[in-house]
Motif scaffolding. Structure first.
Motif, mmCIF file in Angstrom:
data_model
loop_
_atom_site.group_PDB
_atom_site.id
_atom_site.type_symbol
_atom_site.label_atom_id
_atom_site.label_comp_id
_atom_site.label_asym_id
_atom_site.label_seq_id
_atom_site.Cartn_x
_atom_site.Cartn_y
_atom_site.Cartn_z
ATOM 1 N N SER A 114 -1.303 -6.815 -3.135
ATOM 2 C CA SER A 114 -2.464 -7.482 -3.715
ATOM 3 C C SER A 114 -3.685 -6.579 -3.666
ATOM 4 N N ALA A 115 -3.867 -5.883 -2.546
ATOM 5 C CA ALA A 115 -5.008 -4.989 -2.404
ATOM 6 C C ALA A 115 -4.940 -3.842 -3.404
ATOM 7 N N LEU A 116 -3.734 -3.343 -3.637
ATOM 8 C CA LEU A 116 -3.567 -2.273 -4.620
ATOM 9 C C LEU A 116 -3.878 -2.791 -6.015
ATOM 10 N N GLN A 117 -3.387 -3.974 -6.324
ATOM 11 C CA GLN A 117 -3.630 -4.579 -7.634
ATOM 12 C C GLN A 117 -5.116 -4.822 -7.885
ATOM 13 N N GLU A 118 -5.827 -5.278 -6.851
ATOM 14 C CA GLU A 118 -7.241 -5.628 -6.989
ATOM 15 C C GLU A 118 -8.166 -4.465 -6.644
ATOM 16 N N ARG A 119 -7.578 -3.319 -6.309
ATOM 17 C CA ARG A 119 -8.348 -2.137 -5.894
ATOM 18 C C ARG A 119 -9.267 -2.459 -4.712
ATOM 19 N N SER A 120 -8.732 -3.260 -3.817
ATOM 20 C CA SER A 120 -9.456 -3.584 -2.582
ATOM 21 C C SER A 120 -9.124 -2.494 -1.562
ATOM 22 N N ILE A 121 -9.747 -1.341 -1.750
ATOM 23 C CA ILE A 121 -9.321 -0.118 -1.076
ATOM 24 C C ILE A 121 -9.535 -0.180 0.432
ATOM 25 N N ARG A 122 -10.717 -0.583 0.849
ATOM 26 C CA ARG A 122 -11.014 -0.580 2.293
ATOM 27 C C ARG A 122 -10.087 -1.531 3.039
ATOM 28 N N PHE A 123 -9.918 -2.743 2.507
ATOM 29 C CA PHE A 123 -9.030 -3.716 3.142
ATOM 30 C C PHE A 123 -7.595 -3.185 3.188
ATOM 31 N N GLY A 124 -7.125 -2.636 2.090
ATOM 32 C CA GLY A 124 -5.771 -2.116 2.045
ATOM 33 C C GLY A 124 -5.558 -0.991 3.040
ATOM 34 N N ARG A 125 -6.527 -0.078 3.098
ATOM 35 C CA ARG A 125 -6.405 1.056 4.024
ATOM 36 C C ARG A 125 -6.413 0.575 5.470
ATOM 37 N N GLN A 126 -7.338 -0.326 5.808
ATOM 38 C CA GLN A 126 -7.420 -0.822 7.187
ATOM 39 C C GLN A 126 -6.152 -1.594 7.583
ATOM 40 N N THR A 127 -5.643 -2.383 6.644
ATOM 41 C CA THR A 127 -4.445 -3.169 6.933
ATOM 42 C C THR A 127 -3.243 -2.258 7.150
ATOM 43 N N ALA A 128 -3.090 -1.246 6.301
ATOM 44 C CA ALA A 128 -1.990 -0.289 6.459
ATOM 45 C C ALA A 128 -2.094 0.446 7.793
ATOM 46 N N LEU A 129 -3.306 0.869 8.138
ATOM 47 C CA LEU A 129 -3.500 1.601 9.389
ATOM 48 C C LEU A 129 -3.211 0.721 10.601
ATOM 49 N N SER A 130 -3.563 -0.567 10.509
ATOM 50 C CA SER A 130 -3.276 -1.490 11.621
ATOM 51 C C SER A 130 -1.782 -1.573 11.869
ATOM 52 N N TRP A 131 -1.003 -1.651 10.783
ATOM 53 C CA TRP A 131 0.444 -1.722 10.919
ATOM 54 C C TRP A 131 1.023 -0.406 11.430
ATOM 55 N N LEU A 132 0.550 0.701 10.873
ATOM 56 C CA LEU A 132 1.104 2.012 11.241
ATOM 57 C C LEU A 132 0.752 2.400 12.670
#
Length: 278
Positions: free
Chosen positions: A25-43
């Motif tokens: 969803s973040a990629l689709q909506e270009r919600s870059i900061r949220f997507g990056r933070q969420t990915a980093l939290s998981w990784l």
């Protein structure tokens, strides 16, 4: 909608399925900061998740941070050279900058079936590798092996042809031949998971269970959902019990409005907040 409501009730923790929904969803909506933070939290909890690493790289590309993205993508492609979306993204990250990385990545992406705008960007070995992979996938092993051996003669610093060479040898020769070739290729491409899995098979065949299990543990941490293992061993991975158990992680990153709006989660009554939805 019930699945999405369930997801919303669990905003203090995050399963992998929920994570992938958020990242998509973040990629689709270009919600870059949220997507990056969420990915980093998981990784931070599961650094070997190749799919989530690819998402992170894509968010970095959206930010124009091509070099950071390229570093992540190079690591993914070293471990899983057959990950076509990662190869394609690696080519994008290096277009107009590092020509060697770009050429290798676009050639691998094309060989694996990706469409390219201009085939002149793909060197001859990439064109031949695409043909060889097509032949392999249609069980034309002898014809495929001729092309693969020709490509191996280029002495490329690219593990993808070697992996398909191993696949072909596993179809046409005995287990010892596969094991010997796998150990040879492991010396050159020690990060390639498919190569390591075939080395593991050889260890088990020779009764060296200690080396096999040790290498399995190392590989499984870099192949969290077994995407490479499934290609090598099929869906019934005989060593699945060794793989890490994927659990939910704590998650308190606020959902941006564009993500909430995508699922209608912002259409609440007066005074309600998105975290109060049950």
């Amino acid at each position: 909608m019930s699945e999405l409501n369930t997801l919303h009730r669990q905003t203090n923790s995050l399963t992998r399925n929920q994570l992938l929904l958020y990242l998509s969803s973040a990629l689709q909506e270009r919600s870059i900061r949220f997507g990056r933070q969420t990915a980093l939290s998981w990784l931070a909890n599961y650094p070997g998740d190749l799919v989530v690493s690819l998402y992170l790289a894509k968010f970095l590309l959206m930010e124009g941070k091509n070099q950071q993205a390229s570093t992540i993508l190079e690591d993914i492609c070293k471990r899983d050279p057959e990950y076509v979306d990662a190869q394609d993204s690696l080519a994008t990250a290096n277009a107009g900058s590092d020509n060697n990385i770009f050429e290798n990545a676009i050639s691998c992406a094309y060989a694996l079936g990706k469409t390219v705008v201009d085939k002149e960007l793909v060197p001859s070995w990439g064109l031949k590798l695409r043909s060889a992979i097509k032949l392999y996938r249609t069980n034309q092993f002898e014809e495929s092996q001729k092309l693969i051996e020709e490509i191996m003669g280029y002495n490329l610093d690219v593990p993808l042809p070697a992996i398909y060479h191993l696949y072909l040898v596993s179809k046409t020769q005995n287990a010892d031949a596969v094991s010997n070739l796998a150990m040879l290729y492991q010396q050159r491409w020690p990060d390639a998971l498919a190569v390591n899995y075939m080395v593991i098979d050889g260890y088990f065949d020779r009764g060296d269970d200690t080396s096999a299990v040790s290498l399995l543990h190392r590989c499984s941490t870099h192949d969290l959902v077994g995407q490479v293992a499934t290609r090598v061993w099929g869906k019934e991975n005989p060593y699945q019990s060794i793989w890490p158990v994927i659990r939910s992680i704590p998650f308190n990153i606020p959902l941006p409005a564009e993500i909430s709006a995508l699922y209608g989660w912002n259409k609440l009554g007066s005074g309600a907040t998105v975290n109060e939805v049950v």
